[in-house]
Every structure is written in structure tokens, then in C-alpha cells.
Design a protein around this motif. Sequence first.
Motif, mmCIF file in Angstrom:
data_model
loop_
_atom_site.group_PDB
_atom_site.id
_atom_site.type_symbol
_atom_site.label_atom_id
_atom_site.label_comp_id
_atom_site.label_asym_id
_atom_site.label_seq_id
_atom_site.Cartn_x
_atom_site.Cartn_y
_atom_site.Cartn_z
ATOM 1 N N MET A 1 -58.487 15.205 12.849
ATOM 2 C CA MET A 1 -58.893 13.857 13.233
ATOM 3 C C MET A 1 -57.900 13.297 14.234
ATOM 4 O O MET A 1 -56.684 13.449 14.086
ATOM 5 C CB MET A 1 -58.947 12.949 12.001
ATOM 6 N N SER A 2 -58.410 12.627 15.259
ATOM 7 C CA SER A 2 -57.563 12.009 16.274
ATOM 8 C C SER A 2 -57.927 10.538 16.416
ATOM 9 O O SER A 2 -59.100 10.167 16.352
ATOM 10 C CB SER A 2 -57.747 12.701 17.627
ATOM 11 N N VAL A 3 -56.904 9.698 16.609
ATOM 12 C CA VAL A 3 -57.124 8.273 16.824
ATOM 13 C C VAL A 3 -56.328 7.847 18.046
ATOM 14 O O VAL A 3 -55.371 8.519 18.455
ATOM 15 C CB VAL A 3 -56.697 7.430 15.602
ATOM 16 N N ALA A 4 -56.712 6.705 18.613
ATOM 17 C CA ALA A 4 -55.977 6.136 19.737
ATOM 18 C C ALA A 4 -55.461 4.760 19.345
ATOM 19 O O ALA A 4 -56.148 4.003 18.661
ATOM 20 C CB ALA A 4 -56.877 6.021 20.970
ATOM 21 N N VAL A 5 -54.248 4.444 19.759
ATOM 22 C CA VAL A 5 -53.692 3.102 19.614
ATOM 23 C C VAL A 5 -53.459 2.579 21.014
ATOM 24 O O VAL A 5 -52.733 3.192 21.808
ATOM 25 C CB VAL A 5 -52.377 3.109 18.804
ATOM 26 N N ILE A 6 -54.074 1.438 21.326
ATOM 27 C CA ILE A 6 -53.995 0.863 22.664
ATOM 28 C C ILE A 6 -53.077 -0.349 22.625
ATOM 29 O O ILE A 6 -53.388 -1.361 22.001
ATOM 30 C CB ILE A 6 -55.390 0.439 23.182
ATOM 31 N N GLY A 7 -51.922 -0.255 23.270
ATOM 32 C CA GLY A 7 -50.970 -1.354 23.283
ATOM 33 C C GLY A 7 -49.558 -0.857 23.052
ATOM 34 O O GLY A 7 -49.353 0.164 22.390
ATOM 35 N N GLY A 8 -48.594 -1.601 23.580
ATOM 36 C CA GLY A 8 -47.206 -1.158 23.467
ATOM 37 C C GLY A 8 -46.294 -2.136 22.753
ATOM 38 O O GLY A 8 -45.076 -1.977 22.765
ATOM 39 N N GLY A 9 -46.870 -3.169 22.095
ATOM 40 C CA GLY A 9 -46.064 -4.187 21.444
ATOM 41 C C GLY A 9 -45.633 -3.815 20.038
ATOM 42 O O GLY A 9 -45.803 -2.680 19.578
ATOM 43 N N SER A 10 -45.094 -4.805 19.326
ATOM 44 C CA SER A 10 -44.557 -4.548 17.988
ATOM 45 C C SER A 10 -45.651 -4.181 16.990
ATOM 46 O O SER A 10 -45.459 -3.307 16.139
ATOM 47 C CB SER A 10 -43.774 -5.768 17.496
ATOM 48 N N TRP A 11 -46.822 -4.843 17.086
ATOM 49 C CA TRP A 11 -47.897 -4.537 16.150
ATOM 50 C C TRP A 11 -48.481 -3.157 16.427
ATOM 51 O O TRP A 11 -48.784 -2.403 15.498
ATOM 52 C CB TRP A 11 -48.968 -5.620 16.206
ATOM 53 N N ALA A 12 -48.617 -2.793 17.696
ATOM 54 C CA ALA A 12 -49.079 -1.443 18.031
ATOM 55 C C ALA A 12 -48.108 -0.403 17.482
ATOM 56 O O ALA A 12 -48.518 0.629 16.934
ATOM 57 C CB ALA A 12 -49.209 -1.295 19.549
ATOM 58 N N THR A 13 -46.824 -0.687 17.614
ATOM 59 C CA THR A 13 -45.803 0.240 17.111
ATOM 60 C C THR A 13 -45.891 0.377 15.601
ATOM 61 O O THR A 13 -45.757 1.478 15.050
ATOM 62 C CB THR A 13 -44.403 -0.249 17.523
ATOM 63 N N ALA A 14 -46.131 -0.738 14.911
ATOM 64 C CA ALA A 14 -46.272 -0.699 13.457
ATOM 65 C C ALA A 14 -47.501 0.109 13.047
ATOM 66 O O ALA A 14 -47.456 0.888 12.086
ATOM 67 C CB ALA A 14 -46.361 -2.124 12.913
ATOM 68 N N LEU A 15 -48.606 -0.075 13.782
ATOM 69 C CA LEU A 15 -49.815 0.700 13.480
ATOM 70 C C LEU A 15 -49.568 2.197 13.664
ATOM 71 O O LEU A 15 -50.025 3.015 12.863
ATOM 72 C CB LEU A 15 -50.970 0.246 14.381
ATOM 73 N N VAL A 16 -48.851 2.543 14.712
ATOM 74 C CA VAL A 16 -48.519 3.951 14.940
ATOM 75 C C VAL A 16 -47.719 4.502 13.770
ATOM 76 O O VAL A 16 -47.959 5.628 13.300
ATOM 77 C CB VAL A 16 -47.736 4.105 16.275
ATOM 78 N N LYS A 17 -46.786 3.716 13.282
ATOM 79 C CA LYS A 17 -45.976 4.161 12.140
ATOM 80 C C LYS A 17 -46.844 4.391 10.906
ATOM 81 O O LYS A 17 -46.712 5.425 10.230
ATOM 82 C CB LYS A 17 -44.894 3.129 11.828
ATOM 83 N N ILE A 18 -47.735 3.431 10.606
ATOM 84 C CA ILE A 18 -48.601 3.572 9.431
ATOM 85 C C ILE A 18 -49.513 4.782 9.576
ATOM 86 O O ILE A 18 -49.654 5.595 8.651
ATOM 87 C CB ILE A 18 -49.441 2.296 9.224
ATOM 88 N N LEU A 19 -50.132 4.921 10.734
ATOM 89 C CA LEU A 19 -51.038 6.048 10.973
ATOM 90 C C LEU A 19 -50.307 7.386 10.896
ATOM 91 O O LEU A 19 -50.888 8.403 10.493
ATOM 92 C CB LEU A 19 -51.706 5.891 12.344
ATOM 93 N N SER A 20 -49.023 7.381 11.257
ATOM 94 C CA SER A 20 -48.235 8.622 11.243
ATOM 95 C C SER A 20 -47.983 9.145 9.842
ATOM 96 O O SER A 20 -47.523 10.291 9.675
ATOM 97 C CB SER A 20 -46.877 8.388 11.932
#
Length: 329
Positions: A1-20
Motif C-alpha cells: 500500500m502506498s499513500v501520499a502526504v501533500i505539505g511540508g509543515g508541522s502537521w504534515a510531518t506529524a502525519l508522516v510520522k504516524i503513517l510510518s
Amino acid sequence: MSVAVIGGGSWATALVKILSEHPIEIYWWMRKKEDVDHILTYESNPRYASDIHINLSKVKPLTDLQKAVEASSIVFLAVPSAFVKEILLSLDKESYKNKIIVSGIKGMIPQENQLITDYIASTFDVKPENLCIIAGPCHSEEVAMEKKSYLTIGATSEATGKAVADCLSCRYVKSTVSLDLYGIEYAAIMKNIVAIACGITHGLNYGDNFQAVLVSNAMQEIGRFVNALHPSGHRVLCSSAFLGDLLVTSYSQFSRNRTFGNMVGRGYSVKSAQIEMNMIAEGYYAVKCINDINQELSIDMPVIKAVYNILYEKISPATEIKILESKLS
């Protein structure tokens, strides 16, 4: 499964961490190549939430939006509302076909006064059942520290909502599904306005007693507004998606909208507060959208109106809040 996160701010970074936390591939789109290069070298975001470690075995930072979207089945949006059109319109509607689009944006399309989900549905022909929003009391700073947090995934499809909730659940985040997508989305927008009001009153040296009355009155305003636009017999305003999100945004030291309001209350101009923060307070744009919509509805919303008068009519914060005092109970 692949997902995309669009954005470079703090909330985008947090989402990347959770998804990781899951065995999935994450395509992380950022506007600036130097930020991508920094992450590839140092495994952290150079501008926001830099204490979050980026797991490069799962995360692929890039500046190619088309590649990120086309490679993913779920697209998470975490950009300021003012930039949504500019970013998303760089691709045609076919690029978003059959994708689940998840908005982590707690704002509206300026000028159009349109919900993010409504804009995506009407512009890119995304089916309602493929749209979700992320709500709930969950600051990126606490995600970075892995403090227990709760999210609510607003959806019109239980299956879609559960798929997204599963991606955003891990040992320090619990995610649940609500089918009240539009109610939750409006509430998530309006709580930022209330947080600005709380910041303004704090900057004017009002105490906790007054702010508690302010927030409780504002919760009633949100209920009246949301119920007028999207009536529901199953809406629970004291749930974490409504009241919880409102409380944390109104009181937390991490709330950028409260910080913005505090600066305005202390005497900063709107422009100088925005420049010094170097972060976007979504409530500033949202209050104009909500006020415009309410021109037709004429719902009694003195807290929202007070914030609008201070930010856009340039009425003195001390004068406007003094007037507001008599309207609260």
C-alpha cells in the motif's frame, strides 16, 4: 500500500510520522527541493517539527506532485487552505480518479467560502464516499513526543473512514470514524476562530473564568451554525471531534491560532502578528468565510462576529471584547 502526504509543515510531518508506524510506502510531497534534500541527508524536516525522525526506509520525500499522487491510493492533504487551489490544480482531475482524498486542513477555500471537501468533490469529480477529513484534539508537537492522542476521521462511507482510521492508528494515536463529515469539518474550522478569541482575551488580561464562559458560549454558536447548514439527529457536540478539538485549540500552548490572537490582543497589528509567527493561523481566513456565509443565515454568533470585527473591521480588541461581555451568559 502506498499513500501520499501533500505539505511540508508541522502537521504534515506529524502525519508522516504516524503513517510510518505501518508497513506502507509514503510519498511525501514538499514544495522546496532544499527541504527534500535536507530530509534525505538528515532525516528531519528543517523548518517544522524538526525533532521528528523521518524513517527513510518508508518515506520518499519528493517535489514531483504527479508522481506522489499517481503512486498512491490515499492522498493526505496538509497544506494551508489558501494554497489548496494552487497546488491541486497543477494536476488534472484524472490524476485524482479513484483516489481516497483525506483533508487534514482545518480551513476553507478563501473567496469561495467553500469547504475543502466540497471543493475537491466539485473540481475533481471525486465521489463523496472517497472523501475524508481528519479532526480531533491532536497537536503535531505532542505527536512528536508520542503523547497519547485521539483522532476522528469524518467520512460518508464507513469502509473508507475505517481504511483511513487504520492508517492513522498506532500505539500513541487512536483513530475512530464518524459519518458526520460536514458537521465535523465546519466545527474544525470554527474552533480556530474561537481560539483566536481566547488568545485576544488572554492578551487583554482576561482570566480563566471569562475564557471558560467564552468557550462554552462559542460551542453553542458552533452547534447553531452547523445544525442550520447540516442538520443531524445524531450529532454529539460534547464528543472529542467537537468539544475536544475546541478545548485543545483554545487553551493549548501549541495552538497557533491562540498565539496569533494573543499577539493581536497585546497590540500587534494583524500583519505584524502574521509576520512574526511565520506560520499560518487558519482562523484568520476562516472567520471571513464563516461571517460571509452567515450574512444569509443570520445566526446569532457574537463570539465569531467579535473576532471578525477585530481582524477585518479593525475595531479595537479592548472595545470589541467589552461589547462582547454583555452578550455572553
